[in-house]
Design a protein around this motif. Sequence first.
Motif, PDB file in Angstrom:
ATOM      1  N   ILE B 216       0.863  -1.188   0.000  1.00  0.00           N
ATOM      2  CA  ILE B 216       0.000   0.000   0.000  1.00  0.00           C
ATOM      3  C   ILE B 216       0.896   1.233   0.000  1.00  0.00           C
ATOM      4  N   PRO B 217       0.778   2.094  -1.016  1.00  0.00           N
ATOM      5  CA  PRO B 217       1.678   3.242  -1.105  1.00  0.00           C
ATOM      6  C   PRO B 217       1.568   4.151   0.117  1.00  0.00           C
ATOM      7  N   GLY B 218       2.704   4.623   0.595  1.00  0.00           N
ATOM      8  CA  GLY B 218       2.734   5.467   1.784  1.00  0.00           C
ATOM      9  C   GLY B 218       1.983   6.778   1.611  1.00  0.00           C
ATOM     10  N   THR B 219       1.872   7.269   0.371  1.00  0.00           N
ATOM     11  CA  THR B 219       1.186   8.553   0.198  1.00  0.00           C
ATOM     12  C   THR B 219      -0.291   8.450   0.546  1.00  0.00           C
ATOM     13  N   TYR B 220      -0.885   7.234   0.433  1.00  0.00           N
ATOM     14  CA  TYR B 220      -2.284   7.097   0.834  1.00  0.00           C
ATOM     15  C   TYR B 220      -2.445   7.465   2.304  1.00  0.00           C
ATOM     16  N   TYR B 221      -1.494   7.001   3.106  1.00  0.00           N
ATOM     17  CA  TYR B 221      -1.563   7.290   4.538  1.00  0.00           C
ATOM     18  C   TYR B 221      -1.292   8.764   4.801  1.00  0.00           C
ATOM     19  N   GLU B 222      -0.327   9.317   4.064  1.00  0.00           N
ATOM     20  CA  GLU B 222      -0.013  10.731   4.268  1.00  0.00           C
ATOM     21  C   GLU B 222      -1.200  11.602   3.882  1.00  0.00           C
ATOM     22  N   ALA B 223      -1.812  11.267   2.738  1.00  0.00           N
ATOM     23  CA  ALA B 223      -2.977  12.049   2.311  1.00  0.00           C
ATOM     24  C   ALA B 223      -4.073  11.963   3.367  1.00  0.00           C
ATOM     25  N   ALA B 224      -4.264  10.777   3.930  1.00  0.00           N
ATOM     26  CA  ALA B 224      -5.314  10.612   4.939  1.00  0.00           C
ATOM     27  C   ALA B 224      -4.984  11.389   6.202  1.00  0.00           C
ATOM     28  N   ARG B 225      -3.718  11.406   6.586  1.00  0.00           N
ATOM     29  CA  ARG B 225      -3.347  12.159   7.782  1.00  0.00           C
ATOM     30  C   ARG B 225      -3.599  13.645   7.577  1.00  0.00           C
ATOM     31  N   ILE B 226      -3.293  14.126   6.365  1.00  0.00           N
ATOM     32  CA  ILE B 226      -3.538  15.537   6.084  1.00  0.00           C
ATOM     33  C   ILE B 226      -5.027  15.828   6.095  1.00  0.00           C
ATOM     34  N   ASP B 227      -5.821  14.871   5.631  1.00  0.00           N
ATOM     35  CA  ASP B 227      -7.267  15.062   5.676  1.00  0.00           C
ATOM     36  C   ASP B 227      -7.816  14.904   7.091  1.00  0.00           C
TER      37      ASP B 227
END
Lengths: 365, 326
Positions: B216-227
Amino acid sequence: MATIELENIVKRFGSATVVHGLDLAIADGEFVALVGPSGCGKSTTLRMIAGLEDVSAGTLRIGGVVVNHHEPKRRNVAMVFQNYAIYPHLTVRENIAFGLYTSGLPKEKKAARVDEAARILGLEDLLDRRPAALSGGQRQRVAIGRAMVRNPSAFLFDEPLSNLDAQLRNQMRIEIKRLHQRIGATTVYVTHDQVEAMTMADRIVVMRDGRILQIGTPSDLYDAPADVFTARFIGTPAMNLLPASHGPDGLVVEGAAAPIRAPASAAGVARLLVGVRPQDLVCTDAGAGADPDVLTVTGTVTAVEPLGPETHVHLDTSGGPVIALAADRAAPPVGAPATALARTRALHLFDAASEQALGRAAEHA
Amino acid sequence: MARISARTSEPGVVTTAPLPSPTSPEAPPRGWHRLSMSQKQVVWAWGFLALPILFYAGIRFYPTLDAFWLSLTDWNLLRPARFVGLENYARLVSDPQFWQVFNNTFAYLLIGTPTSIVIAFVIAYYLDRVRFMHGLIRALYFLPFLTTAAAMAWVWRWFYQPPPIGAINGFLATFGIPAQPFLRSTEQALPAIMVTAIWAGLGFQIIIFMAGLRAIPGTYYEAARIDGLGELAILRKITLPLLKPTTVFLVVLSSIGFLRIFDQVYNMTTNDPGGPLGSTKPLVLMIYQSAFSSYEMGYAAAQTVVLFSILLVVSLLQLWILRERT
Ligand SMILES: Nc1ncnc2c1ncn2[C@@H]1O[C@H](COP(=O)(O)OP(=O)(O)OP(=O)(O)O)[C@@H](O)[C@H]1O
Ligand SMILES: [Mg+2]
């Protein structure tokens, strides 16, 4: 809407320092572009603003509040990633609504916001599709939509267009700019494409090796680059640079037919670089004149590039390769000697040792 | 197979002009060269598949079909097989031992699969974040998977021994808890064996879950944290949905494993296979005993057919429940 202030921001990864004390104040509603070569710390800086990376030292303020230790969600910024980061298991509608996940808005309000964003971005017909069934530009718009619905205090973009083809990039560039004009939110936009930076930004921050080289409006940077790096980074084709030194009759520029009048700013600097933008250097049929206020570059034509509105002539001179413009599209043939002229007031002077700008060569009346 | 046929139906590929024969450019292409590119691919694919398919059919499908036939006979190795109709099945239905075994098998399945999946996921989820001695910890979890069931069973049997030998009872005694019978009890024997079975499969499931998590790409988690999503929301909304293919794979695999459980049971209770009063006996062990202790091949075949049907139904059911909804 908020201001963003970076005060002596440092980022270290283990023992490696990749950002060395950045100072930058971004006004409310301003569009700032961070540009620089690969690995200069643009993304790292942006991620520190977003709260995805810790700040090693310095103070970061958003809307006047120190946010060094705030979680991303408390900073209320929205970010658009280079690879979009839209979720493959959700539809376009769900992806955009994801930005409102923690908003606590009632359902109808959320739906209205999503529809509004979809309308602005032209995604209305795609709302029930999965990302796999979208083109690159559409995916990018979904990512922007997810950022938009939130009313964030700032938008952060990390090379959002670099995965798109040239035509789509131009189109998205205008869409993002229009969006900014419409919403007026503070925006930090990372790119390594100087055209994007020039066309979109209110101010451009040029970075190299984790340091800021220059901050200014696009025209500041174009007209008065602070050093050789910025001068060559901004503008296409890149600025020509010719080595020069002081002679008895003025400044002797390598590749030039005659010395030019030495400007006051050049005094005391033994070795210089004379910069001239291709747009200021025009080929001529007339021979070399003796005007000390005109730089006359002579060389052999190695290539000719007609671009439509202008034609670039590549010259091989004794001072190195130079690009000039053909006058009235009448380019000299390849292999022939050619002469190109530039007014000295169009010249940029740099100290060859420090690569710092010495200012423009003022024309003597 | 579905892939290959899907490829041939791609219009763009099929209409590719056949390559002219290099020897005679004027003559119409013949033989191999007449085939289009995609047709050649199909020929190659089938060429490579033919041998394994034949082998598989001989080794797997033939015995399975044979079992269906045997289940309708009274073969016992001594006499030639005689057709007896559904007699074996009738006997099975009225055999109380069969129903006990049936219950045991489903107890293994219904408790073992969810428990092992949940434990494996939790461990993988946290192990994925640990940097410190990550490799060593992972190896420790994987080790049981490489160990033979017999060797593990010996260790576990020692754990479960009554005091003063048994490790677990010794441990319980230090807290003043009375000694537990474990494998000697009709109630505790099955859970006690289940624990060893779960433990044995855990390493494999953890590795597969971790591979899924890594994908699972790490940016998915980063995007979710920002949201603004919290850990739990990220887990629920992003990690679990994106991990679904991995989970389906492991659920099906683990279910089949628990339905066919044998080694652990057999090795943990060698002197009395199946535990006290058959309280741990799974279907495979009953088949084994019918076939190789009583030599009732027909009866064993009927049980095999029942097991096969259960496996088929359970697997299809799971694939259907957890199918990709589009
Ligand atoms: N997690 C990390 N650990 C160690 N070093 C890192 C890490 N992330 C980035 N770096 C280093 O920090 C420097 C700046 O990286 P950064 O990603 O900010 O560059 P960039 O300007 O965005 O470049 P690009 O245009 O290629 O995206 C690079 O030298 C990179 O190797
Ligand atoms: Mg970057």
